[in-house]
Write a protein that holds these residues in place. Structure first.
Motif, PDB file in Angstrom:
ATOM      1  N   GLY A 172      -7.286   7.281   2.617  1.00  0.00           N
ATOM      2  CA  GLY A 172      -5.958   6.755   2.312  1.00  0.00           C
ATOM      3  C   GLY A 172      -4.851   7.590   2.927  1.00  0.00           C
ATOM      4  O   GLY A 172      -3.856   7.050   3.438  1.00  0.00           O
ATOM      5  N   LYS A 173      -5.009   8.927   2.892  1.00  0.00           N
ATOM      6  CA  LYS A 173      -3.991   9.798   3.480  1.00  0.00           C
ATOM      7  C   LYS A 173      -3.891   9.581   4.990  1.00  0.00           C
ATOM      8  O   LYS A 173      -2.787   9.550   5.559  1.00  0.00           O
ATOM      9  CB  LYS A 173      -4.310  11.250   3.165  1.00  0.00           C
ATOM     10  CG  LYS A 173      -4.134  11.610   1.686  1.00  0.00           C
ATOM     11  CD  LYS A 173      -4.553  13.054   1.420  1.00  0.00           C
ATOM     12  CE  LYS A 173      -4.403  13.387  -0.072  1.00  0.00           C
ATOM     13  NZ  LYS A 173      -4.846  14.771  -0.373  1.00  0.00           N
ATOM     14  N   PHE A 221       0.830  -1.206   0.000  1.00  0.00           N
ATOM     15  CA  PHE A 221       0.000   0.000   0.000  1.00  0.00           C
ATOM     16  C   PHE A 221       0.865   1.258   0.000  1.00  0.00           C
ATOM     17  O   PHE A 221       0.619   2.210  -0.756  1.00  0.00           O
ATOM     18  CB  PHE A 221      -0.918  -0.013   1.231  1.00  0.00           C
ATOM     19  CG  PHE A 221      -1.447   1.333   1.611  1.00  0.00           C
ATOM     20  CD1 PHE A 221      -2.446   1.959   0.873  1.00  0.00           C
ATOM     21  CD2 PHE A 221      -0.930   2.015   2.724  1.00  0.00           C
ATOM     22  CE1 PHE A 221      -2.929   3.219   1.227  1.00  0.00           C
ATOM     23  CE2 PHE A 221      -1.407   3.258   3.085  1.00  0.00           C
ATOM     24  CZ  PHE A 221      -2.399   3.866   2.331  1.00  0.00           C
ATOM     25  N   GLN A 222       1.874   1.286   0.828  1.00  0.00           N
ATOM     26  CA  GLN A 222       2.744   2.460   0.914  1.00  0.00           C
ATOM     27  C   GLN A 222       3.493   2.699  -0.393  1.00  0.00           C
ATOM     28  O   GLN A 222       3.686   3.850  -0.801  1.00  0.00           O
ATOM     29  CB  GLN A 222       3.731   2.290   2.078  1.00  0.00           C
ATOM     30  CG  GLN A 222       3.061   2.358   3.443  1.00  0.00           C
ATOM     31  CD  GLN A 222       3.970   1.856   4.564  1.00  0.00           C
ATOM     32  OE1 GLN A 222       5.100   1.429   4.328  1.00  0.00           O
ATOM     33  NE2 GLN A 222       3.471   1.923   5.792  1.00  0.00           N
ATOM     34  N   ASN A 246      -3.389   5.924  -9.238  1.00  0.00           N
ATOM     35  CA  ASN A 246      -4.065   5.640  -7.967  1.00  0.00           C
ATOM     36  C   ASN A 246      -3.729   6.772  -7.009  1.00  0.00           C
ATOM     37  O   ASN A 246      -2.600   6.875  -6.516  1.00  0.00           O
ATOM     38  CB  ASN A 246      -3.598   4.307  -7.378  1.00  0.00           C
ATOM     39  CG  ASN A 246      -4.095   3.113  -8.167  1.00  0.00           C
ATOM     40  OD1 ASN A 246      -5.080   2.484  -7.817  1.00  0.00           O
ATOM     41  ND2 ASN A 246      -3.384   2.782  -9.244  1.00  0.00           N
ATOM     42  N   GLU A 247      -4.721   7.651  -6.775  1.00  0.00           N
ATOM     43  CA  GLU A 247      -4.503   8.793  -5.905  1.00  0.00           C
ATOM     44  C   GLU A 247      -5.126   8.520  -4.535  1.00  0.00           C
ATOM     45  O   GLU A 247      -6.262   8.045  -4.437  1.00  0.00           O
ATOM     46  CB  GLU A 247      -5.134  10.049  -6.507  1.00  0.00           C
ATOM     47  CG  GLU A 247      -4.523  10.466  -7.842  1.00  0.00           C
ATOM     48  CD  GLU A 247      -5.200  11.693  -8.400  1.00  0.00           C
ATOM     49  OE1 GLU A 247      -6.129  12.229  -7.732  1.00  0.00           O
ATOM     50  OE2 GLU A 247      -4.817  12.120  -9.509  1.00  0.00           O
ATOM     51  N   LEU A 248      -4.377   8.826  -3.505  1.00  0.00           N
ATOM     52  CA  LEU A 248      -4.910   8.640  -2.151  1.00  0.00           C
ATOM     53  C   LEU A 248      -6.111   9.560  -1.913  1.00  0.00           C
ATOM     54  O   LEU A 248      -6.054  10.751  -2.227  1.00  0.00           O
ATOM     55  CB  LEU A 248      -3.838   8.958  -1.106  1.00  0.00           C
ATOM     56  CG  LEU A 248      -2.706   7.938  -0.920  1.00  0.00           C
ATOM     57  CD1 LEU A 248      -1.641   8.515   0.002  1.00  0.00           C
ATOM     58  CD2 LEU A 248      -3.235   6.624  -0.360  1.00  0.00           C
ATOM     59  N   ALA A 250       1.097   4.237  -2.867  1.00  0.00           N
ATOM     60  CA  ALA A 250       0.896   5.638  -2.501  1.00  0.00           C
ATOM     61  C   ALA A 250       2.080   6.486  -2.943  1.00  0.00           C
ATOM     62  O   ALA A 250       1.926   7.631  -3.387  1.00  0.00           O
ATOM     63  CB  ALA A 250       0.687   5.766  -0.997  1.00  0.00           C
ATOM     64  N   GLU A 251       3.283   5.937  -2.851  1.00  0.00           N
ATOM     65  CA  GLU A 251       4.486   6.677  -3.230  1.00  0.00           C
ATOM     66  C   GLU A 251       4.647   6.783  -4.741  1.00  0.00           C
ATOM     67  O   GLU A 251       4.991   7.851  -5.264  1.00  0.00           O
ATOM     68  CB  GLU A 251       5.718   5.973  -2.627  1.00  0.00           C
ATOM     69  CG  GLU A 251       7.035   6.634  -2.961  1.00  0.00           C
ATOM     70  CD  GLU A 251       8.219   5.887  -2.379  1.00  0.00           C
ATOM     71  OE1 GLU A 251       9.314   5.958  -2.977  1.00  0.00           O
ATOM     72  OE2 GLU A 251       8.069   5.222  -1.326  1.00  0.00           O
ATOM     73  N   LEU A 261      -2.227   6.254   5.534  1.00  0.00           N
ATOM     74  CA  LEU A 261      -0.802   6.299   5.210  1.00  0.00           C
ATOM     75  C   LEU A 261      -0.004   6.876   6.379  1.00  0.00           C
ATOM     76  O   LEU A 261       1.053   6.346   6.742  1.00  0.00           O
ATOM     77  CB  LEU A 261      -0.574   7.134   3.945  1.00  0.00           C
ATOM     78  CG  LEU A 261       0.891   7.287   3.519  1.00  0.00           C
ATOM     79  CD1 LEU A 261       1.498   5.932   3.179  1.00  0.00           C
ATOM     80  CD2 LEU A 261       1.020   8.254   2.342  1.00  0.00           C
ATOM     81  N   PHE A 280      -7.922   4.557  -2.272  1.00  0.00           N
ATOM     82  CA  PHE A 280      -7.463   5.261  -3.466  1.00  0.00           C
ATOM     83  C   PHE A 280      -8.650   5.685  -4.326  1.00  0.00           C
ATOM     84  O   PHE A 280      -9.700   5.022  -4.349  1.00  0.00           O
ATOM     85  CB  PHE A 280      -6.548   4.360  -4.313  1.00  0.00           C
ATOM     86  CG  PHE A 280      -5.237   4.019  -3.656  1.00  0.00           C
ATOM     87  CD1 PHE A 280      -4.158   4.882  -3.752  1.00  0.00           C
ATOM     88  CD2 PHE A 280      -5.080   2.818  -2.976  1.00  0.00           C
ATOM     89  CE1 PHE A 280      -2.942   4.564  -3.166  1.00  0.00           C
ATOM     90  CE2 PHE A 280      -3.878   2.491  -2.386  1.00  0.00           C
ATOM     91  CZ  PHE A 280      -2.807   3.365  -2.482  1.00  0.00           C
TER      92      PHE A 280
END
Length: 295
Positions: free
Chosen positions: A61-62, A9-10, A55-57, A13-14, A65, A48
């Motif tokens: 999601g933020k 997942f991380q 795939n935007e958080l 996100a990155e 994260l 996301f």
């Protein structure tokens, strides 16, 4: 929830896409997609917003994260701390030993170990043999120094013999035997004895010697602390059969006994079926080297 799901997942996100995350992780894109989908299913919300391949958080999601990165940092800190705790150079050795070994034997071994590993730390516990073995079995200590014992309740203990702790006749300075260089055990017959209680290994060795020499001892005092017994002997209340004192005492005499079986074997023990930290393994090797080559 698995740690690899957090890592996948991380990375998404990155990187922003499943494909780039998969490349960074050296796994298939479908594996990353499944991990994220399982994570979202377990949490109960989507993390996301999908925009084509991107795939935007989202706000969930933020938030996740931030929390997952804090968890990851905490785990990394824990790993470093445990590695330092177990490390050879600066790790901690949880060592248990008999009270009689605390005056000289254990301090000398620790001094020897510090000469090679000056950063090594120790957690020390002094107790009777059965208590030490219980601590060893439950993981409260890594190593124990005591007399070898059977370990039926928790199998897996391994012993390495270090030395034999000889027992001496201990009498007050004015006793008729005080100036002798060596005596026979039978010469103690008829004396009032100051003895350890029957749960102590030294008492069992003494009782066995009495049986071998067909002697029925008169026990004047019975106790569990060797210093107290020495005090009773110095007060001329009896004689004893005890390990030699690490520090000479002016009011008592310790005389070798002509009986090779009047000795207690001392060994270092550890659990062979459990991981032994490098710090503890290093001290075990120090102890073995101090008294001879490994068996």
């Amino acid at each position: 929830m698995e740690l690899y799901q957090l890592r996948y997942f991380q990375m998404v996100a990155e990187c922003g896409t499943l494909r780039e995350a998969a490349e960074q992780l050296a796994v298939s894109q479908s594996a990353v997609s499944r991990a994220v989908a399982m994570l979202e299913s377990e949490i109960g919300v989507e993390l996301f917003t999908r925009r084509g391949r991107a795939n935007e958080l989202n706000r969930f999601g933020k938030a996740f994260l931030r929390a997952s990165l804090a968890t990851r940092r905490g785990l990394e800190t824990a790993v470093v701390a445990v590695r330092e705790l177990a490390g050879v150079d600066a790790g901690t050795v949880a060592l248990g030993f008999l009270n009689t070994l605390g005056v000289a034997t254990v301090p000398r071994l620790i001094r020897r170990h510090h000469d090679r590993y000056p950063g090594a730390r120790f957690e020390l516990r002094q107790a009777a043999g059965p208590s030490l073995l219980s601590d060893l079995a439950t993981g409260a200590i890594d190593l124990c120094m005591c007399y070898p014992m059977t370990f039926d309740e928790w199998p897996g203990v391994k012993w390495h013999h270090l030395f034999d702790l000889r027992l001496y006749a201990v009498v007050d300075r004015d006793h008729p035997l005080a100036k002798r260089k060596v005596i026979g055990f039978e010469e103690l017959a008829g004396q009032p004895f100051v003895a350890l209680d029957r749960d102590n290994a030294i008492r069992r060795i003494f009782d066995d010697a009495c049986a071998r020499h067909s002697m029925t001892p008169t026990i004047a005092f019975e106790g569990s602390a060797v210093p107290t017994l020495r005090g009773l002997i110095s007060a001329r209340l009896g004689v004893g059969v005890l390990p030699r004192s690490a520090t000479p005492q002016p009011d008592i005499a310790e005389i070798p006994i002509d009986d090779k079986e009047l000795a207690r074997p001392i060994a270092i023990g550890w659990m062979s079926n459990r991981f032994l930290p490098p710090s503890a393994a290093a001290f075990r090797d120090t102890a073995i080297a101090a008294y001879g080559m490994p068996e």
